[in-house]
Design a protein around this motif. Structure first.
Motif, mmCIF file in Angstrom:
data_model
loop_
_atom_site.group_PDB
_atom_site.id
_atom_site.type_symbol
_atom_site.label_atom_id
_atom_site.label_comp_id
_atom_site.label_asym_id
_atom_site.label_seq_id
_atom_site.Cartn_x
_atom_site.Cartn_y
_atom_site.Cartn_z
ATOM 1 N N ARG A 132 -10.439 17.052 -7.171
ATOM 2 C CA ARG A 132 -10.044 15.864 -7.938
ATOM 3 C C ARG A 132 -9.855 14.647 -7.035
ATOM 4 N N ALA A 133 -9.277 14.871 -5.857
ATOM 5 C CA ALA A 133 -9.084 13.761 -4.922
ATOM 6 C C ALA A 133 -10.433 13.199 -4.482
ATOM 7 N N ARG A 134 -11.375 14.112 -4.220
ATOM 8 C CA ARG A 134 -12.705 13.691 -3.798
ATOM 9 C C ARG A 134 -13.357 12.798 -4.855
ATOM 10 N N LYS A 135 -13.166 13.199 -6.109
ATOM 11 C CA LYS A 135 -13.754 12.417 -7.205
ATOM 12 C C LYS A 135 -13.111 11.024 -7.266
ATOM 13 N N ALA A 136 -11.793 10.990 -7.136
ATOM 14 C CA ALA A 136 -11.087 9.702 -7.197
ATOM 15 C C ALA A 136 -11.502 8.808 -6.030
ATOM 16 N N ILE A 137 -11.696 9.428 -4.855
ATOM 17 C CA ILE A 137 -12.113 8.655 -3.679
ATOM 18 C C ILE A 137 -13.511 8.089 -3.904
ATOM 19 N N GLY A 138 -14.382 8.885 -4.531
ATOM 20 C CA GLY A 138 -15.712 8.408 -4.878
ATOM 21 C C GLY A 138 -15.648 7.243 -5.853
ATOM 22 N N ALA A 139 -14.711 7.312 -6.797
ATOM 23 C CA ALA A 139 -14.606 6.265 -7.820
ATOM 24 C C ALA A 139 -14.214 4.915 -7.228
ATOM 25 N N VAL A 140 -13.514 4.935 -6.092
ATOM 26 C CA VAL A 140 -13.175 3.657 -5.448
ATOM 27 C C VAL A 140 -14.106 3.375 -4.266
ATOM 28 N N ASP A 141 -15.282 4.043 -4.273
ATOM 29 C CA ASP A 141 -16.319 3.789 -3.263
ATOM 30 C C ASP A 141 -15.860 4.087 -1.838
ATOM 31 N N PHE A 158 0.821 -1.218 0.000
ATOM 32 C CA PHE A 158 0.000 0.000 0.000
ATOM 33 C C PHE A 158 0.857 1.271 0.000
ATOM 34 N N ASN A 159 1.832 1.326 0.928
ATOM 35 C CA ASN A 159 2.710 2.499 1.036
ATOM 36 C C ASN A 159 1.955 3.814 1.164
ATOM 37 N N LEU A 160 0.886 3.810 1.953
ATOM 38 C CA LEU A 160 0.179 5.064 2.238
ATOM 39 C C LEU A 160 0.945 5.820 3.319
ATOM 40 N N PHE A 161 0.836 7.149 3.296
ATOM 41 C CA PHE A 161 1.498 7.958 4.323
ATOM 42 C C PHE A 161 0.624 7.930 5.578
ATOM 43 N N PRO A 162 1.110 7.295 6.651
ATOM 44 C CA PRO A 162 0.214 7.064 7.793
ATOM 45 C C PRO A 162 -0.200 8.342 8.511
ATOM 46 N N TRP A 163 0.562 9.429 8.337
ATOM 47 C CA TRP A 163 0.231 10.671 9.048
ATOM 48 C C TRP A 163 -0.703 11.561 8.227
ATOM 49 N N LEU A 164 -1.064 11.129 7.030
ATOM 50 C CA LEU A 164 -1.977 11.907 6.208
ATOM 51 C C LEU A 164 -3.336 11.212 6.154
ATOM 52 N N THR A 165 -4.396 12.018 6.049
ATOM 53 C CA THR A 165 -5.730 11.452 5.912
ATOM 54 C C THR A 165 -5.880 10.868 4.505
ATOM 55 N N VAL A 166 -6.985 10.178 4.304
ATOM 56 C CA VAL A 166 -7.265 9.572 3.003
ATOM 57 C C VAL A 166 -7.169 10.626 1.898
ATOM 58 N N ILE A 167 -7.823 11.755 2.108
ATOM 59 C CA ILE A 167 -7.858 12.748 1.036
ATOM 60 C C ILE A 167 -6.475 13.374 0.837
#
Ligand SMILES: Nc1ncnc2c1ncn2[C@@H]1O[C@H](COP(=O)(O)OP(=O)(O)OP(=O)(O)O)[C@@H](O)[C@H]1O
Ligand SMILES: [Mg+2]
Lengths: 275, 272
Positions: free
Chosen positions: B121-130, B92-101
């Motif tokens: 744009r981030a909001r739209k992408a987050i919507g696209a992955v439900d 995954f390699n998500l940044f743990p100190w940052l929120t999803v958006i």
């Protein structure tokens, strides 16, 4: 198996702790036990000091210490001493935080800087910093620059070392992900390496502040005219034992406040703690 | 987004890791392959055969020791620069100190996109992955499947011409995997990007890919390329198709020998 009668009792007893509402009992309350035992020790001390008739030069009564403490604040200028000490601690410490964190990041991210710094850290870090007091006095005298330097030296090593550690422990996957998303090397440092090192940097700051406090008070005991350390030393010299205790209380309170503030910041830093 | 028109050509690619302390490892040897634009190419092969290494070479994070990597514009046949790429990682390699958006907007932020635009744009992408409604959550508050959906959104928001997927569902349980495979399949289809998917799962390769590249045990070479003609959209029902069974058997036959060889290589490596 015994008949139903004797069996019934253990069953109901076992069920009792499962109930939501617990009865408050004083000997189960953390605060009552903690504060209560402190109060008890003070009470025993007071009673022992009064009844045994031991000279207050050796062991003043807690009530006398409290009186001395209030007097020193009201008319003895203890607040000014406290101000001096705080100023000396935090001026050098703040400088150490800024320079130490920046230096730590630089050391962690540059192979050459690390090679050089490692030598100096290896030589200077294990040295008890109080041993530098005589040399610093020769170089800087006993005024502000001396106090600033001693506080700075106390804090900077733990901060640098923990920053380096934190940055170097960053998950390489995160660096790769940032690079993949187009981050420049500077952006990787600012937006990935430093944030990932925040818990470690803060651990260094905690340790550093502790050392700064010790060093400044020790330095004041040696050279100061003002400050808690100086007050402590002078009170001891003239056998004002209540005053010695009073200063110790102020120092203990300072330690408690510093710890509590750090705990609070630690909680606020929750988002930096990894999953 | 404009449809991708750059093919990736690997010509005689080889890579040898030569750490100073250890004996050198030949990870890849003489790899020839063409990644077609707008298609999904799956790389499948035994563990340690150099799939991730190949992906990193395509991404430009590793330089091949031998051979050539070329980006070719299909219409003109001209060599061009590297197309925009984004990677989805196994861990995954998500940044743990940052929120999803904030995670999803990271790439836009470092590119200097204004806060308002990147949030939209981030909001739209987050919507696209439900994941609408989880914008302010931190990664540790999400399940593995949700985390990888953030990973997918973070890559897709960059509108990459080439999407690199390195065992994106390798860390997930079988059910979550199935759902995400379907979801990814439709996301890739609608975005129309070129995709390279590294996987250990034959099923995943058949459900998602247009072409499956089977690799040998280390040093990795390409053993076979298999086109997948099954109609889209492919879902779990596709696994009931006789053509699916045929493909599966064929790939399994190729892989089994290589996996056996890989096990022998690894045990020899362990002995020395
Ligand atoms: N940085 C490195 N230094 C030395 N050897 C490496 C390095 N990276 C990978 N290797 C070796 O190269 C070979 C190929 O590695 P790679 O990660 O590409 O395999 P993979 O096919 O992705 O395996 P897996 O399916 O387990 O992810 C392995 O033997 C690995 O040990
Ligand atoms: Mg891999």
């Amino acid at each position: 198996m015994s008949p139903a009668g004797p069996l019934a009792e253990p069953t109901t007893k076992a069920a009792a702790p499962a109930r939501k509402r617990r009865v408050w009992v004083w000997y189960n309350d953390e605060r009552v036990l903690g504060w209560g035992s402190v109060a008890l020790v003070i009470a025993i001390w007071e009673a022992a000091a009064r009844l045994s008739g031991v000279s207050p030069l050796y062991l003043p009564q807690p009530s006398q210490i409290v009186v001395a403490l209030f007097k020193m604040f009201a008319t003895g200028g203890l607040a000014i001493d406290l101000g001096w000490t705080l100023w000396r601690i935090f001026a050098g410490f703040a400088l150490a935080v800024v320079i130490g964190a920046a230096l730590g990041v630089w050391i962690a991210t540059s192979f050459r800087v690390r090679a050089i710094a490692d030598m100096f850290i290896a030589m200077l870090y294990p040295l008890p910093k109080v041993t530098l007091i005589p040399l610093l006095i020769i170089w800087l005298g006993t005024g502000g620059p001396f106090m600033l330097t001693i506080s700075f030296l106390g804090a900077i090593f733990p901060i640098v070392i923990n920053t380096v550690l934190g940055v170097r422990q960053c998950d390489p996957g995160l660096v790769l992900a940032a690079r993949d998303l187009g981050a420049t090397p500077q952006q990787i440092v600012r937006k990935v390496l430093v944030p990932s090192a925040i818990p470690s940097i803060f651990a260094g700051i905690r340790l550093g502040l502790g050392v700064s406090i010790i060093l400044v008070v020790a330095a004041e005991m040696v050279v100061g005219k003002y400050g808690l350390g100086a007050r402590l030393y002078l009170s001891g010299q003239i056998l004002e034992t209540e005053q010695v205790f009073a200063v110790l209380i102020v120092l203990a309170a300072l330690g408690i406040i510093v710890t509590k503030v750090q705990d609070y910041i630690d909680i606020k830093l929750g988002r930096w703690r990894l999953a | 987004m404009k449809s991708p028109n750059v093919a990736i050509e690997l010509e005689g690619i080889g890579l040898t890791f030569a750490p100073e302390s250890e004996t050198p490892t030949i990870a890849l040897n003489d790899v020839h392959c063409r990644i077609e634009p707008g298609k999904v190419t799956a790389l499948i092969g035994p563990s340690g055969c150099g799939k991730s290494t190949l992906l990193q070479i395509a991404r430009g994070f590793l330089n091949p020791s031998r051979g050539q990597l070329r980006f070719v514009e299909v219409a003109s046949g001209k060599v061009t620069g590297r197309p925009a790429m984004a990677t989805v990682w196994q861990a995954f390699n998500l940044f743990p100190w940052l929120t999803v958006i904030e995670n999803v907007a990271f790439g836009l932020e470092v590119a200097g996109v204004s806060k308002q635009e990147r949030e939209a744009r981030a909001r739209k992408a987050i919507g696209a992955v439900d994941l609408a409604g989880f914008e302010r959550h931190f990664p540790r508050q999400l399940s593995g499947g949700m985390r990888q959906r953030v990973g997918i959104a973070r890559a897709l928001v960059m509108e990459p011409e080439v999407l690199l997927l390195d065992e994106p569902f390798g860390a997930l349980d079988a059910q979550t995997r199935l759902v995400l495979q379907e979801q990814l399949s439709s996301l890739v289809e609608t975005s129309g990007t070129t995709a390279i998917l590294v996987t250990h799962s034959i099923e995943e390769a058949i459900l998602l890919a247009d072409k499956i590249v089977v690799m040998s045990a280390r040093p990795g070479r390409i053993v076979s390329e298999i086109a997948v003609g099954l109609p889209r959209p492919r879902t779990f029902a596709t696994t009931q198709d006789p053509e699916y069974a045929q493909l599966f058997d064929r790939i399994y036959g190729l892989l089994r020998d290589e996996v056996m060889r890989a096990m022998i290589i690894e045990s020899e490596k362990a002995d020395t």
